[in-house]
Design an enzyme around this catalytic site. Structure first.
Site, PDB file in Angstrom:
ATOM      1  N   ASP A  51     -10.529  -6.296  -2.532  1.00 35.83           N
ATOM      2  CA  ASP A  51     -10.019  -6.788  -3.249  1.00 35.83           C
ATOM      3  C   ASP A  51      -8.387  -7.023  -2.320  1.00 35.83           C
ATOM      4  O   ASP A  51      -8.073  -8.273  -2.950  1.00 35.83           O
ATOM      5  CB  ASP A  51      -8.885  -5.835  -4.203  1.00 35.83           C
ATOM      6  N   HIS A  71     -10.215  -0.094  -2.304  1.00 34.96           N
ATOM      7  CA  HIS A  71     -10.557  -1.495  -2.826  1.00 34.96           C
ATOM      8  C   HIS A  71     -10.140  -3.216  -1.716  1.00 34.96           C
ATOM      9  O   HIS A  71      -9.354  -3.941  -2.389  1.00 34.96           O
ATOM     10  CB  HIS A  71      -8.986  -1.313  -4.059  1.00 34.96           C
ATOM     11  N   HIS A 125       0.828  -1.397   0.065  1.00 39.86           N
ATOM     12  CA  HIS A 125       0.275  -0.467   0.038  1.00 39.86           C
ATOM     13  C   HIS A 125       0.873   1.312   0.275  1.00 39.86           C
ATOM     14  O   HIS A 125       2.422   1.577   0.489  1.00 39.86           O
ATOM     15  CB  HIS A 125      -0.591  -0.382   1.274  1.00 39.86           C
TER      16      HIS A 125
END
Length: 155
Positions: free
Chosen positions: A99, A96, A12
């Site tokens: 996901d 997200h 991330h």
């Protein structure tokens, strides 16, 4: 197991610097394997390796929010990933999240080791089991466990 692994690297935004630092520290090891990354993470690792003069086989998928996590999860399902390192930002919400959870779940279901911090990643890549031709990971077993009342006796 395998001589050349496919290693997925995902990080991330707030963990990308940590991932690049980890990849540089382990560049010699990683350069001997096929690396697949989400887009931005892969670009940063490729740039860092170029600056170090390290040649590596790095394939970049889409950025995580644009489907890169899902693309890597699909590779896991097809048994195309041997190890994943996913440095997750646990302190900030991710747009997200579905996901992310799918990638983590598919690694667990398909018996792919996944490291979510640097020390677990270091321990996983340094395991001698990767080089043991006689080692085959046990298949996952999903067998219903019927609970029976028991008493735990302390001694």
């Amino acid at each position: 197991m395998k001589e050349k692994l496919t290693i997925a690297l995902v990080a991330h935004d707030n963990r990308k610097a940590d991932m690049v630092d980890w990849a540089k520290y382990n560049a010699d090891y990683l350069s001997k394997h096929h690396i697949v990354c989400t887009g931005t993470t892969g670009g940063l690792i490729r740039k860092a390796f170029d600056e170090l003069g390290v040649k590596a086989d790095i394939k970049c998928m889409n950025s995580g929010p644009l489907g890169g996590d899902a693309e890597i999860a699909a590779m896991v399902v097809r048994h195309e990933v041997d190890l994943a390192v996913f440095l997750i930002d646990d302190l900030n919400p991710q747009p997200h999240e579905a996901d992310i959870q799918m990638l983590l779940r598919q690694c667990r279901i398909h018996n792919v080791p996944i490291a979510c911090n640097r020390i677990s990643a270091d321990l996983m890549i340094s395991s001698k089991l990767w080089e043991d031709p006689d080692y085959t990971p046990a298949q996952q077993s999903y067998v219903h466990f019927e609970r029976k009342p028991q008493q735990c006796n302390e001694h």
